[in-house]
Design a protein around this motif. Sequence first.
Motif, PDB file in Angstrom:
ATOM      1  N   ALA A 196     -11.589  63.578 -15.807  1.00  0.00           N
ATOM      2  CA  ALA A 196     -11.235  64.601 -16.506  1.00  0.00           C
ATOM      3  C   ALA A 196     -12.211  64.749 -17.770  1.00  0.00           C
ATOM      4  N   ALA A 197     -12.641  63.597 -18.039  1.00  0.00           N
ATOM      5  CA  ALA A 197     -13.673  63.421 -19.259  1.00  0.00           C
ATOM      6  C   ALA A 197     -14.966  63.896 -18.893  1.00  0.00           C
ATOM      7  N   GLY A 198     -15.194  64.028 -17.666  1.00  0.00           N
ATOM      8  CA  GLY A 198     -16.567  64.559 -17.344  1.00  0.00           C
ATOM      9  C   GLY A 198     -17.533  63.366 -16.946  1.00  0.00           C
ATOM     10  N   ALA A 199     -17.133  62.317 -16.980  1.00  0.00           N
ATOM     11  CA  ALA A 199     -17.800  61.155 -17.033  1.00  0.00           C
ATOM     12  C   ALA A 199     -18.436  60.848 -15.361  1.00  0.00           C
ATOM     13  N   SER A 200     -19.419  60.223 -15.338  1.00  0.00           N
ATOM     14  CA  SER A 200     -20.236  59.968 -14.081  1.00  0.00           C
ATOM     15  C   SER A 200     -19.842  58.492 -13.364  1.00  0.00           C
ATOM     16  N   GLY A 201     -19.462  57.557 -14.429  1.00  0.00           N
ATOM     17  CA  GLY A 201     -19.130  56.090 -13.920  1.00  0.00           C
ATOM     18  C   GLY A 201     -18.086  55.386 -15.018  1.00  0.00           C
ATOM     19  N   ILE A 202     -18.324  54.353 -14.703  1.00  0.00           N
ATOM     20  CA  ILE A 202     -17.406  53.249 -15.572  1.00  0.00           C
ATOM     21  C   ILE A 202     -18.068  52.242 -16.259  1.00  0.00           C
ATOM     22  N   ILE A 203     -17.648  51.816 -17.388  1.00  0.00           N
ATOM     23  CA  ILE A 203     -18.197  50.735 -18.190  1.00  0.00           C
ATOM     24  C   ILE A 203     -16.938  49.763 -18.544  1.00  0.00           C
ATOM     25  N   SER A 204     -17.085  48.556 -18.337  1.00  0.00           N
ATOM     26  CA  SER A 204     -15.859  47.806 -18.551  1.00  0.00           C
ATOM     27  C   SER A 204     -16.223  46.305 -18.898  1.00  0.00           C
ATOM     28  N   ALA A 242     -15.952  49.205  -5.692  1.00  0.00           N
ATOM     29  CA  ALA A 242     -15.620  50.426  -5.785  1.00  0.00           C
ATOM     30  C   ALA A 242     -16.789  51.607  -6.009  1.00  0.00           C
ATOM     31  N   GLY A 243     -17.533  51.028  -7.026  1.00  0.00           N
ATOM     32  CA  GLY A 243     -18.633  51.850  -7.386  1.00  0.00           C
ATOM     33  C   GLY A 243     -19.615  52.002  -6.449  1.00  0.00           C
ATOM     34  N   LYS A 244     -19.802  51.082  -5.517  1.00  0.00           N
ATOM     35  CA  LYS A 244     -20.878  50.886  -4.434  1.00  0.00           C
ATOM     36  C   LYS A 244     -20.333  51.654  -3.397  1.00  0.00           C
ATOM     37  N   ARG A 245     -19.121  51.478  -3.120  1.00  0.00           N
ATOM     38  CA  ARG A 245     -18.551  51.957  -1.863  1.00  0.00           C
ATOM     39  C   ARG A 245     -18.466  53.737  -2.055  1.00  0.00           C
ATOM     40  N   PHE A 246     -17.927  54.155  -3.186  1.00  0.00           N
ATOM     41  CA  PHE A 246     -17.568  55.493  -3.421  1.00  0.00           C
ATOM     42  C   PHE A 246     -18.653  56.151  -4.257  1.00  0.00           C
ATOM     43  N   GLY A 247     -19.794  55.669  -4.657  1.00  0.00           N
ATOM     44  CA  GLY A 247     -20.957  56.159  -5.219  1.00  0.00           C
ATOM     45  C   GLY A 247     -20.908  56.461  -6.624  1.00  0.00           C
ATOM     46  N   PHE A 248     -20.426  55.551  -7.560  1.00  0.00           N
ATOM     47  CA  PHE A 248     -20.389  56.057  -9.078  1.00  0.00           C
ATOM     48  C   PHE A 248     -20.963  54.761  -9.687  1.00  0.00           C
ATOM     49  N   PRO A 249     -21.740  55.008 -10.651  1.00  0.00           N
ATOM     50  CA  PRO A 249     -22.563  53.645 -11.543  1.00  0.00           C
ATOM     51  C   PRO A 249     -21.357  53.016 -12.220  1.00  0.00           C
ATOM     52  N   THR A 250     -21.407  51.621 -12.437  1.00  0.00           N
ATOM     53  CA  THR A 250     -20.947  50.862 -13.087  1.00  0.00           C
ATOM     54  C   THR A 250     -21.618  50.087 -14.116  1.00  0.00           C
ATOM     55  N   VAL A 251     -20.974  49.497 -15.323  1.00  0.00           N
ATOM     56  CA  VAL A 251     -21.860  48.746 -16.207  1.00  0.00           C
ATOM     57  C   VAL A 251     -20.830  47.780 -16.513  1.00  0.00           C
TER      58      VAL A 251
END
Length: 296
Positions: A54-62, A77-86
């Motif tokens: 909803a925020a228009g983000a392309s990935g997650i940082i945690s 999840a990032g690898k399987r579904f194709g979004f970047p993670t930090v």
Amino acid sequence: MGPFDWLPHAPLESLQLDWLNGVELAVLRLDRIDPLISGNKWFKLTEHLALAQAAGASGIISLGGAHSNHLHALAAAGKRFGFPTVGLLRGHPQDTPTVLDLKAFGMQLHWLGYGGYRARHDVGFWLPWREQYPHLYPVPEGGGGIAGALGCGVLVEQARAQLSSVGWADYDAWWLAAGTGTTLAGLALAEAGAHPVYGATAVPDDHGVAQNVRALVQDGYELLDASRGGFARVDPLLLEFIEATEQASSVLLEPLYTGKALLALKQQVEAGRFAPGTRLIFVHTGGLQGRRGFAT
């Protein structure tokens, strides 16, 4: 971004153990939902992913530690579904089995030291990271907060839909480990007072579990200390209990959360807290990948 149509199924299974003394126990096997995106961590992430979209983000940082189940599930999840993670990690660089997986899954890592990690609750902590990664959505440690709790509400629905598979028409209460208390809060919110939720805290009082839960839900739960003196504190009695349980059943445990929680339940049963015939649902919150950190 986000696999919003993927809702894994957690089977409900009876567990027979000698010490139950007439108490009936069923296990909601979150450890069996997926080989890599395992346990309660996925359910805690679902609402965060929806907010990120909803925020228009392309990935997650945690954030997390060098054995973090949360970061492991997020990176997978990032690898399987194709979004970047930090990942922002506690301490100094080290190659634990979990960290090696994070790298293999493509998560970009930053080590904060211990002082830097303690600052994660400070006002302004996220500002430099948002500047460096403006396209990523920040998720609290462990996938916590109200979004994480709401994502866990579906577990109540899944368990209720399977009661007949263990021969039950109803149940009396939930029992699970509490690390941040997010999953416990989610269950209590979904139950809305229909069944109590017992949380065996895997960390000492100073980790703020009680405060975390109170910020999310006001009643319908009880916390009991199962920390055994500290987070990641492992003792011979706990290890012997885990070994005996695994020999007596098909359920694998790990010593930080599920092992401590089930041992605490045994102690409560032996103390007469639950009468014979009481029907309890024990949530196996996964985390088995963390067992590798205790391998000898």
